[in-house]
Each structure stands twice: as structure tokens, then as C-alpha cells.
Design an enzyme around this catalytic site. Structure first.
Site, PDB file in Angstrom:
ATOM      1  N   LYS A  21      -7.920 -46.130   1.398  1.00  0.00           N
ATOM      2  CA  LYS A  21      -9.182 -46.242   0.646  1.00  0.00           C
ATOM      3  C   LYS A  21      -9.405 -47.602   0.016  1.00  0.00           C
ATOM      4  CE  LYS A  21      -9.523 -41.405  -0.394  1.00  0.00           C
ATOM      5  NZ  LYS A  21      -9.556 -40.337  -1.371  1.00  0.00           N
TER       6      LYS A  21
ATOM      7  N   THR B 251      -9.084 -41.756   4.066  1.00  0.00           N
ATOM      8  CA  THR B 251      -8.141 -41.066   3.177  1.00  0.00           C
ATOM      9  C   THR B 251      -6.823 -41.823   3.096  1.00  0.00           C
ATOM     10  OG1 THR B 251      -7.212 -38.903   2.625  1.00  0.00           O
ATOM     11  CG2 THR B 251      -7.350 -39.405   4.967  1.00  0.00           C
TER      12      THR B 251
ATOM     13  N   LEU C 155      -8.568 -30.902   6.227  1.00  0.00           N
ATOM     14  CA  LEU C 155      -9.480 -29.755   6.331  1.00  0.00           C
ATOM     15  C   LEU C 155     -10.908 -30.226   6.601  1.00  0.00           C
ATOM     16  CD1 LEU C 155      -8.280 -27.553   3.309  1.00  0.00           C
ATOM     17  CD2 LEU C 155      -7.533 -27.453   5.681  1.00  0.00           C
TER      18      LEU C 155
ATOM     19  N   ASP D  48     -15.722 -39.584  -3.970  1.00  0.00           N
ATOM     20  CA  ASP D  48     -14.642 -38.850  -4.662  1.00  0.00           C
ATOM     21  C   ASP D  48     -14.981 -38.620  -6.140  1.00  0.00           C
ATOM     22  OD1 ASP D  48     -12.804 -38.408  -2.618  1.00  0.00           O
ATOM     23  OD2 ASP D  48     -11.759 -40.309  -2.943  1.00  0.00           O
TER      24      ASP D  48
ATOM     25  N   ARG E 232       3.874 -44.253 -11.174  1.00  0.00           N
ATOM     26  CA  ARG E 232       5.240 -44.678 -10.838  1.00  0.00           C
ATOM     27  C   ARG E 232       5.321 -46.198 -10.796  1.00  0.00           C
ATOM     28  NH1 ARG E 232       6.967 -42.705  -4.925  1.00  0.00           N
ATOM     29  NH2 ARG E 232       5.115 -43.908  -4.477  1.00  0.00           N
TER      30      ARG E 232
ATOM     31  N   LEU F 188      -5.541 -32.477  -7.860  1.00  0.00           N
ATOM     32  CA  LEU F 188      -6.357 -32.887  -6.719  1.00  0.00           C
ATOM     33  C   LEU F 188      -5.841 -32.332  -5.400  1.00  0.00           C
ATOM     34  CD1 LEU F 188      -7.551 -34.978  -8.743  1.00  0.00           C
ATOM     35  CD2 LEU F 188      -7.744 -36.515  -6.808  1.00  0.00           C
TER      36      LEU F 188
END
Ligand code: NAP
Length: 292
Positions: free
Chosen positions: A71, A67, A21, A107, A156, A225
Site C-alpha cells: 500500500k 493489499t 475474500l 480503508d 514493533r 482489523l
């Protein structure tokens, strides 16, 4: 007639990066200032990232957002990395200045700015975080500055959550207890005030829930998020269970405003950026429904 290319080029690099976006938000900001600039999407596979970052000056790219999944790797490929981004170990904003590629992280500050707007305090709170990637690292480091009681991280790949907790202990000795939980259950959500989903789970319709619904309770503030879809399964279920909940669109807006300021030195036009974001989110949702 072909469009004349803008004289200043900006963009976001990711893989995949198709449904970002950010172009809508930043192009609206450029229009608000009548700037001859354009923000594009650059889909670059991990093995091509280094070449792409090297080529930024020759491509005429003045500013870049970074992104998933680049990063952390990007932080090692730049001429300069701000002390904050270096501590976090992740860069989401690059400014190209006289051929020099400079890295920043907006961020963490973007997340805190959104929480402030929502009236959520972090001091002395018990915070549970899902995920240990770039966004989680930024959030944990910035939350730690408010001296919460505890930050527990589940990932994970547990080696990553252990590395994150180690870095938090080194950087913030004392007030806050940091721990890596080996399972979601060990996050002890019954005792938590805030749950943050910093995994990419929830972006796809068939994604599993990042936590089982039985762990959600009315005292919990849930921050996802993920912002596309606007109401992830986690947000839906949290609201049903009586939690306060927010998606990550406000964070996206604030990190974008901070990136814009780094690139241009101008105060970002919030109203235009926010309106463009909401419209792009709505449009994306409508087009995804058309294809289901
Ligand atoms: P990243 O560095 O690639 O990290 C991805 C994280 O998601 C890792 O912890 C990874 O776990 C976990 N994950 C991925 N697939 C999973 C699965 N199937 N099951 C469990 N965990 C899984 O990405 P990132 O930059 O941190 O971004 C994470 C999320 O935050 C994304 O959804 C991104 O869109 C969102 N985000 C939002 C904003 C905003 O402004 N709202 C800003 C930044 C990021 P492993 O380490 O085990 O692979």
C-alpha cells in the site's frame, strides 16, 4: 469448453494474496449488475510491483485493490494520488482511466463507516492503535478527523510509529494528543476507550496475542482489523473480559463498496457483496479446518 475472458478486468495485488475474500465480494457485485467483468488475485512480489503497476493499462486492468505489503509503495508509483491518500501515504484502490493510473484510499472511510454502523463515537475518546503500516495510517488519519482526546500508537518498529505521529501532528494541530508508545504497556490501556489492532497478528493460528489479556477491561471497545479467522484470539479474549469487540469484516465490506463506486461510478449492491463475503469467509474457515 474454455471460458471467454471478461472484457473488464479488476483485481487485488498483494504478497501473499492467496486467501483474499475480495474476489467473492466484487464478482458478486459484477453479477448483480450483469457486468462483463471479472475480479482476480494478482500475487506480485515487492521487487516486481513497479513493473506490474506500469503494465496495468496494457493488461486491460481497469481497477485494482492493493493489499499487504504494497500500500505504501504503490502510492509512489501512480500518475495521480488523491489528496486524502497522499496525506495518509497509502493507496488501497487504483483506477485506470484512459491509461492513467489513479490512486485512492478507501480503508479509512471504510473503517469509519463500519464504526458508525456499530454506533461507536470517536469524539473526545482515548484511542490506542497497534501497528503503524498502511492500514494503521489510514485509520489514524480518519479517526483524527473526529477530534478524539488522544491517539497512542505502538509498533514493533518504533521508527514507523514515530513517523506516523509526526505526520498526525503536522496535519491535525491542536485538539488531539498524538503519541508513540515505546511498549504496549505504555499505551496505558487502562485509560483507553478504544483499542484497534492494525497489525497482521491474529491471521495465523500460532500468532501471539498483540496485547496481553491483563490489559483488556470491560470499558474497552476492541476492533480487530483481521477478519480471518472471524474470531481472533484477541476478539475471543476481549469478549471474555467483557469488552465490546468487532472483527474487520465490516470494514472490508465498506472499503470494497467504496472501491467499486470509484471504479464503476455505480452505487454498490451491498446485500449481494455482504452475502458473498460471509459465504467466502465461512468457506475459507471450513477449508482451513480440513487442513488442520
Ligand atoms: P502493512 O502495511 O504490511 O503493516 C503490517 C503491520 O503489522 C505493521 O505495523 C507491522 O509491524 C505489523 N506486524 C506484522 N507482523 C508482526 C508481528 N509478528 N508482530 C508485531 N507486529 C507485526 O499491512 P496493512 O495493510 O497495514 O495491514 C495490517 C492488517 O490489517 C492486516 O492484518 C490486514 O489484513 C488488515 N487489514 C484489514 C482491512 C479490512 O478491511 N478489515 C483493511 C486493511 C488491512 P512492523 O512495521 O514492525 O513490521
Amino acid at each position: 469448453m474454455e471460458n471467454t475472458p471478461a472484457s473488464a478486468l479488476y483485481g487485488v495485488v498483494g504478497y501473499p494474496a492467496g486467501h483474499s475474500l475480495s474476489p467473492a465480494m466484487h464478482n458478486a457485485a459484477f453479477r448483480a449488475f450483469s457486468m462483463d467483468a471479472e475480479y482476480r488475485v494478482f500475487e506480485v512480489a515487492p521487487h516486481d510491483l513497479e513493473t506490474f503497476i506500469q503494465s496495468l493499462p496494457s493488461r486491460g486492468i481497469l481497477g485494482l485493490n492493493v493489499t499487504i505489503p504494497h500500500k505504501e509503495k504503490a502510492a509512489a508509483l501512480l500518475d495521480y494520488v488523491s489528496p486524502e491518500a497522499r496525506r495518509v501515504g497509502a493507496v488501497n484502490t487504483v483506477k485506470v482511466h484512459s491509461g492513467r493510473r489513479e490512486g485512492f484510499n478507501t480503508d479509512g472511510p471504510g473503517f469509519l463507516a463500519h464504526l458508525r454502523e456499530l454506533g461507536v463515537e470517536l469524539g473526545a475518546k482515548t484511542i490506542a492503535v497497534l501497528g503503524a503500516g498502511g492500514a494503521s495510517r489510514a485509520i489514524c488519519f480518519y479517526c483524527a478527523q473526529s477530534a478524539p482526546k488522544e491517539i497512542a500508537v505502538y509498533n514493533r518498529d518504533s521508527a514507523k510509529s514515530h513517523r506516523l505521529v509526526e505526520a498526525l501532528n503536522e496535519n491535525f494541530p491542536g485538539t488531539t494528543a498524538f503519541r508513540a508508545a515505546e511498549t504496549v504497556e505504555k499505551l496505558d490501556l487502562a485509560e483507553a476507550d478504544i483499542l484497534i489492532n492494525a497489525t497482521s497478528l491474529g491471521m495465523k493460528e500460532d500468532d501471539e496475542m498483540p496485547v496481553e489479556p491483563r490489559y483488556l477491561h470491560p470499558g474497552l471497545f476492541v476492533y480487530d482489523l483481521v477478519y480471518n479467522p472471524a474470531r481472533t484470539k484477541l476478539i475471543e479474549l476481549s469478549l471474555k473480559k467483557g469488552c465490546r469487540a468487532s472483527n474487520g469484516l465490516g470494514m472490508l465490506l465498506h472499503q470494497g463498496m467504496l472501491s467499486f463506486e470509484i471504479w464503476t461510478g455505480r452505487k454498490p449492491p451491498r446485500k449481494e457483496m455482504e452475502t458473498a463475503l460471509l459465504e467466502a469467509q465461512e468457506e475459507l474457515w471450513r477449508s482451513s479446518k480440513k487442513h488442520t
